[in-house]
Design an enzyme around this catalytic site. Structure first.
Site, PDB file in Angstrom:
ATOM      1  N   ARG A  64       2.815  17.511  -5.784  1.00  0.00           N
ATOM      2  CA  ARG A  64       2.005  19.103  -6.031  1.00  0.00           C
ATOM      3  C   ARG A  64       1.936  20.461  -5.783  1.00  0.00           C
ATOM      4  NH1 ARG A  64      -3.491  15.219  -5.441  1.00  0.00           N
ATOM      5  NH2 ARG A  64      -1.886  15.010  -3.192  1.00  0.00           N
ATOM      6  N   ARG A  65       2.095  19.865  -4.004  1.00  0.00           N
ATOM      7  CA  ARG A  65       1.859  21.466  -3.225  1.00  0.00           C
ATOM      8  C   ARG A  65       3.577  21.326  -3.391  1.00  0.00           C
ATOM      9  NH1 ARG A  65      -0.267  17.934   2.301  1.00  0.00           N
ATOM     10  NH2 ARG A  65       1.053  16.678   1.610  1.00  0.00           N
ATOM     11  N   PRO A 103       4.957  -1.254   4.135  1.00  0.00           N
ATOM     12  CA  PRO A 103       5.103  -0.750   5.930  1.00  0.00           C
ATOM     13  C   PRO A 103       2.784  -0.743   5.993  1.00  0.00           C
ATOM     14  CG  PRO A 103       5.153   1.478   3.921  1.00  0.00           C
ATOM     15  CD  PRO A 103       4.630   0.057   3.408  1.00  0.00           C
ATOM     16  N   GLY A 104       2.825  -1.427   7.621  1.00  0.00           N
ATOM     17  CA  GLY A 104       1.811  -1.349   8.089  1.00  0.00           C
ATOM     18  C   GLY A 104       2.039   0.471   8.671  1.00  0.00           C
ATOM     19  N   GLY A 122       6.422  12.133  -3.469  1.00  0.00           N
ATOM     20  CA  GLY A 122       5.166  12.370  -2.471  1.00  0.00           C
ATOM     21  C   GLY A 122       6.332  12.753  -1.838  1.00  0.00           C
ATOM     22  N   LYS A 126      -2.569  -1.345  -3.932  1.00  0.00           N
ATOM     23  CA  LYS A 126      -1.331  -1.648  -3.379  1.00  0.00           C
ATOM     24  C   LYS A 126      -1.002  -2.839  -3.197  1.00  0.00           C
ATOM     25  CE  LYS A 126      -0.140   1.723  -1.311  1.00  0.00           C
ATOM     26  NZ  LYS A 126       1.565   2.697  -1.915  1.00  0.00           N
ATOM     27  N   THR A 141       6.632  15.777  -0.649  1.00  0.00           N
ATOM     28  CA  THR A 141       6.471  16.880   0.727  1.00  0.00           C
ATOM     29  C   THR A 141       6.138  16.607   1.991  1.00  0.00           C
ATOM     30  OG1 THR A 141       3.640  16.490  -0.520  1.00  0.00           O
ATOM     31  CG2 THR A 141       5.171  18.431  -1.155  1.00  0.00           C
ATOM     32  N   TYR A 169      -8.037   1.098  -1.593  1.00  0.00           N
ATOM     33  CA  TYR A 169      -6.511   0.252  -2.248  1.00  0.00           C
ATOM     34  C   TYR A 169      -6.242  -0.586  -1.852  1.00  0.00           C
ATOM     35  CZ  TYR A 169      -2.738   2.468   1.165  1.00  0.00           C
ATOM     36  OH  TYR A 169      -1.651   2.339   1.417  1.00  0.00           O
ATOM     37  N   ASN A 195       7.403   6.312  -3.494  1.00  0.00           N
ATOM     38  CA  ASN A 195       5.802   6.522  -3.009  1.00  0.00           C
ATOM     39  C   ASN A 195       4.927   7.069  -2.932  1.00  0.00           C
ATOM     40  OD1 ASN A 195       6.034   7.320   0.598  1.00  0.00           O
ATOM     41  ND2 ASN A 195       6.061   9.433  -0.512  1.00  0.00           N
TER      42      ASN A 195
HETATM   43  P1  NDP Z   1       1.455  11.429   3.031  1.00  0.00           P
HETATM   44  O1  NDP Z   1      -0.204  11.648   2.791  1.00  0.00           O
HETATM   45  O2  NDP Z   1       1.959  11.707   4.294  1.00  0.00           O
HETATM   46  O3  NDP Z   1       2.000  11.551   1.968  1.00  0.00           O
HETATM   47  C1  NDP Z   1       1.381  11.100   0.684  1.00  0.00           C
HETATM   48  C2  NDP Z   1       3.075  11.720  -0.253  1.00  0.00           C
HETATM   49  O4  NDP Z   1       2.482  11.727  -2.115  1.00  0.00           O
HETATM   50  C3  NDP Z   1       2.424  13.316   0.013  1.00  0.00           C
HETATM   51  O5  NDP Z   1       3.922  14.534  -0.528  1.00  0.00           O
HETATM   52  C4  NDP Z   1       1.822  13.747  -1.570  1.00  0.00           C
HETATM   53  O6  NDP Z   1       2.230  15.215  -1.765  1.00  0.00           O
HETATM   54  C5  NDP Z   1       2.085  12.989  -2.429  1.00  0.00           C
HETATM   55  N1  NDP Z   1       0.946  12.617  -3.491  1.00  0.00           N
HETATM   56  C6  NDP Z   1      -0.513  12.120  -2.910  1.00  0.00           C
HETATM   57  N2  NDP Z   1      -0.851  12.933  -4.492  1.00  0.00           N
HETATM   58  C7  NDP Z   1      -0.187  12.735  -5.587  1.00  0.00           C
HETATM   59  C8  NDP Z   1      -0.285  12.950  -6.731  1.00  0.00           C
HETATM   60  N3  NDP Z   1      -0.997  13.188  -7.615  1.00  0.00           N
HETATM   61  N4  NDP Z   1       1.334  13.272  -7.593  1.00  0.00           N
HETATM   62  C9  NDP Z   1       2.431  13.713  -7.095  1.00  0.00           C
HETATM   63  N5  NDP Z   1       1.831  13.210  -5.630  1.00  0.00           N
HETATM   64  C10 NDP Z   1       1.136  12.783  -4.819  1.00  0.00           C
HETATM   65  O7  NDP Z   1       1.814   9.628   2.797  1.00  0.00           O
HETATM   66  P2  NDP Z   1       2.066   8.517   3.401  1.00  0.00           P
HETATM   67  O8  NDP Z   1       3.666   9.005   3.612  1.00  0.00           O
HETATM   68  O9  NDP Z   1       2.323   7.749   4.962  1.00  0.00           O
HETATM   69  O10 NDP Z   1       2.533   7.959   1.942  1.00  0.00           O
HETATM   70  C11 NDP Z   1       3.258   7.953   1.354  1.00  0.00           C
HETATM   71  C12 NDP Z   1       3.422   5.979   0.865  1.00  0.00           C
HETATM   72  O11 NDP Z   1       3.492   4.871   1.566  1.00  0.00           O
HETATM   73  C13 NDP Z   1       2.012   5.952   0.437  1.00  0.00           C
HETATM   74  O12 NDP Z   1       2.149   5.473  -0.968  1.00  0.00           O
HETATM   75  C14 NDP Z   1       1.085   5.280   0.855  1.00  0.00           C
HETATM   76  O13 NDP Z   1       0.054   4.070   0.398  1.00  0.00           O
HETATM   77  C15 NDP Z   1       2.018   4.605   1.650  1.00  0.00           C
HETATM   78  N6  NDP Z   1       1.719   3.306   2.917  1.00  0.00           N
HETATM   79  C16 NDP Z   1       1.745   4.807   4.116  1.00  0.00           C
HETATM   80  C17 NDP Z   1       1.388   3.758   4.984  1.00  0.00           C
HETATM   81  C18 NDP Z   1       1.184   4.649   6.201  1.00  0.00           C
HETATM   82  O14 NDP Z   1       0.307   4.180   7.498  1.00  0.00           O
HETATM   83  N7  NDP Z   1       1.619   5.841   6.718  1.00  0.00           N
HETATM   84  C19 NDP Z   1       1.440   2.214   5.594  1.00  0.00           C
HETATM   85  C20 NDP Z   1       1.788   1.365   4.097  1.00  0.00           C
HETATM   86  C21 NDP Z   1       1.858   2.365   2.762  1.00  0.00           C
HETATM   87  P3  NDP Z   1       1.208  16.141  -2.600  1.00  0.00           P
HETATM   88  O15 NDP Z   1      -0.119  15.908  -1.464  1.00  0.00           O
HETATM   89  O16 NDP Z   1       1.664  16.751  -2.446  1.00  0.00           O
HETATM   90  O17 NDP Z   1       1.295  16.256  -3.679  1.00  0.00           O
HETATM   91  C1  8X3 Z   2      -0.864   2.480   5.370  1.00  0.00           C
HETATM   92  C2  8X3 Z   2      -1.632   1.116   6.505  1.00  0.00           C
HETATM   93  O1  8X3 Z   2      -3.111   0.162   7.035  1.00  0.00           O
HETATM   94  O2  8X3 Z   2      -4.274   2.378   6.216  1.00  0.00           O
HETATM   95  O3  8X3 Z   2      -1.276   1.160   3.885  1.00  0.00           O
HETATM   96  O4  8X3 Z   2      -4.367  -0.053   4.929  1.00  0.00           O
HETATM   97  S1  8X3 Z   2      -3.048   0.510   5.773  1.00  0.00           S
END
Ligand code: NDP
Ligand code: 8X3
Length: 253
Positions: free
Chosen positions: A34-35, A183-184, A9, A157, A11, A153, A87
């Site tokens: 993926r992108r 993280p939140g 993840g 988690k 990207t 979701y 991630n």
């Molecule tokens: P983004 O949407 O900005 O990033 C998500 C990343 O995951 C992208 O790089 C995407 O890449 C990749 N991804 C999604 N599906 C796939 C797949 N099938 N194969 C490979 N890569 C994949 O979100 P975040 O950076 O916020 O999220 C990252 C992590 O943090 C996640 O696990 C999310 O659940 C977790 N998280 C986020 C929080 C938030 O508030 N933002 C809080 C708590 C946890 P691409 O689409 O190019 O494949």
């Molecule tokens: C991402 C944070 O609050 O949307 O995991 O579940 S929340």
């Protein structure tokens, strides 16, 4: 030779920020996502900026065969992964369980749980052979509490929480550290993805308070890798000061 960190993840959001952060500290970086255009751009920019080696792996973590093929056939110079950051993940949809869409459920379960397992299965044997390594799983406050419309979701988690605990128990004696970062709210593409591209809805999530940035989280992820060999942060919940947990966020009007 630099140490190697492998980030899924990479990207956007937390994964991308973490790739930059590790590179700034002299790590060689494997970036997966993926992108492919974004992946290549990010890898090239990191290489230019920090003069470290990067490898862009176009990979859908849900594709079990592709994960095992690409990770089992890494060039020798990339094979010794020191740090794995699981991630890649997403929330898809925000509906009461009775209104939920099975495609959304499948995507979350396949990515957040099964993808994490496929990647780990491919990386762990090398770490065991070398007698060291660090696996960092990105959970969430949603893995600690369940909130309305969070159903699947949150379940995914909670599974990351359980798998992380299980990994740590099963890998005792191998020298591998296992950390969960939970993280939140952090402002990334997360909410845009959750609301299927609805930018207005996504913006509302972060209205009236200062959420974390992906760079905040990247810094903490890196910190967990800087401790002495005998020390491991097992579980770390991280929020902005405006957030107490999944339920309480202080928003200014
Ligand atoms: P983004 O949407 O900005 O990033 C998500 C990343 O995951 C992208 O790089 C995407 O890449 C990749 N991804 C999604 N599906 C796939 C797949 N099938 N194969 C490979 N890569 C994949 O979100 P975040 O950076 O916020 O999220 C990252 C992590 O943090 C996640 O696990 C999310 O659940 C977790 N998280 C986020 C929080 C938030 O508030 N933002 C809080 C708590 C946890 P691409 O689409 O190019 O494949
Ligand atoms: C991402 C944070 O609050 O949307 O995991 O579940 S929340």
């Amino acid at each position: 030779m630099n140490q190697i960190v492998f980030l899924t993840g990479a990207t956007s959001g937390i994964g991308q920020a973490t790739a930059y952060h590790f590179a700034s500290k002299g790590y060689d970086v494997i970036l997966a996502g993926r992108r492919v255009e974004r992946l290549n751009e990010t890898a090239a920019e990191i290489q230019n900026k920090y003069k470290v080696n990067t490898l862009a792996l176009e990979l859908d973590v849900r594709d079990r065969q592709a994960v095992s093929d690409s990770l089992n056939h890494l060039e020798e110079k990339w094979a010794e992964i020191s740090i794995l950051v699981n991630n890649a993940g997403l929330a898809s949809g925000f509906d009461f369980i009775q209104d939920g869409h099975i495609d959304d459920w499948d995507q979350m379960i396949d990515t957040n749980i099964k993808g994490l397992l496929y990647i780990s299965k491919a990386v762990i044997p090398g770490m065991i052979r070398r007698g060291k390594g660090h696996i960092i799983n990105i959970g969430s406050t949603a893995g600690k509490e369940v909130y309305a419309k969070g159903n699947v979701y949150c379940a995914s988690k909670h599974a990351v929480d359980a798998i992380t605990k299980g990994m740590r128990i099963d890998l005792l004696g191998t020298g591998i550290k296992v950390t969960q970062i939970a993280p939140g709210a952090a402002e990334t593409e997360f909410s845009l993805v959750r609301f299927h591209g609805d930018a207005e809805q996504a913006k509302k999530v972060y209205k009236g308070f200062q959420p974390m940035t992906p760079e905040d989280i990247a810094e903490v992820i890196f910190y967990t890798t800087t401790l002495p060999e005998h020390l491991c942060i097992n579980d770390l919940v991280l929020t902005s000061v405006a957030q107490a947990n999944s339920f309480y966020i202080h928003r200014e009007a």
